[in-house]
Design an enzyme around this catalytic site. Structure first.
Site: not given
Length: 321
Positions: A58, A144
């Protein structure tokens, strides 16, 4: 928001029923100024949110840095942070100026993401995340998006996290993905405390139902992320110009979202309220995790969960399946 916190699987890690998704703090799609980013985290805290999720992905680390700074003065025992492994950040040999095209974040492309689901990659990723967050431990570590690296993630990533959990370095472990079938494989073959499923257990998309059943049978908790399906359900008037699963909205999906909105309006319930409350109806779901950019978004979400949805409306909404 007064609902009690819930424990993740067989771990001791607890999360608030509403979680703060910190991807927007990394300038997801567009820039976010420092003051607003900090105010959003402060508003979440004031609303009773105590679970915050981030990732190196992010904003190429920006989300982790901003979140860590915003939580620094808070009592460490009172909040839960999750971050993720699988993408190592390293200097970009040929920066293009912006990460928007490559990663979707409005940040300089001075770094790049290199997929690494090896044991060493997991250890290096967590070490770097701790530094960016300014924390001494990670409460929840998630593998992830290992869609293209399933075998390595099962053979190396998850075992590495399992060892760190046994050593007390991380409190709980799991996997975060948008795809249901790979998550089912992780639940069957691994030993996670939690799975984070994004966009697949929502008012609009309930394809994660088999996954939830398997998690309940194995005492694995579920974090239901992206309850608005990338924004389509975040308004009472879903439009063709919105996003659905990070892209354009298919016509059939838009028609169904508008039908759900109409049913909600007939009962005086905002569509975003139903979208936020829906995942938590399943006992195996420990938390609904939404991304927030502003204090107003956080306060609105907390209010929605406090008010809830009348039971008779759920029967009508389920009838639209």
């Amino acid at each position: 928001m007064t609902s009690p916190h819930r424990t993740l699987g067989r771990s001791q890690v607890r999360v608030s029923p509403l979680g703060f998704g910190a991807a927007p703090l990394g300038n997801l799609y567009s820039p976010l100024d420092e003051e607003t980013a900090r105010a959003a985290v402060d508003a979440a805290w004031d609303a009773g949110v105590r679970y915050f999720d981030t990732a190196p992905h992010y904003g190429l680390g920006l989300s982790e840095r901003r979140l860590g700074a915003a939580l620094r003065a808070r009592p460490r025992a009172e909040f839960t942070v999750s971050t993720k492994v699988g993408r190592l950040l390293e200097p970009h040999p040929s920066p293009t100026g912006s990460d928007l095209a490559a990663g979707g974040f409005a940040v300089p492309s001075t770094l790049r993401r290199r997929p690494d689901y090896s044991r060493d990659g997991v250890l290096r990723s967590l070490e770097a995340s701790l530094e960016r967050l300014g924390l001494d431990r990670i409460d929840l570590a998630l593998v992830h998006d290992p869609d293209e690296h399933m075998d390595t993630a099962l053979a190396e990533s998850l075992p590495a996290l399992t060892e760190l959990r046994a050593q007390g370095v991380v409190g709980a472990i799991g996997i975060g993905m948008n795809s249901v079938e790979p998550l089912r494989r992780f639940v069957a073959e691994g030993d996670p405390d939690v799975v984070m499923v994004a966009g697949r257990w929502t008012l609009l998309d309930r394809t994660a139902a088999p996954l939830l059943a398997e998690c309940a049978a194995r005492e694995v908790s579920v974090i239901a992320a992206a309850p608005f399906n990338s924004g389509l359900l975040s308004t009472d008037h879903p439009g063709a110009g919105g996003r659905y699963d990070y892209g354009t909205v298919p016509a059939a999906v838009l028609d169904r979202a508008r039908s759900l909105a109409t049913r909600c309006a007939e009962h005086g319930v905002p569509l975003p309220r139903a979208a936020l409350c829906f995942p938590l109806r399943e006992p195996v779901v420990a938390c609904v995790l939404a991304g927030f950019r502003t204090p107003a978004e956080v306060s609105s979400a907390a209010t929605h969960l406090t008010h809830g949805v009348p039971e008779h409306l759920w029967h009508e909404l389920n009838a639209t399946d």
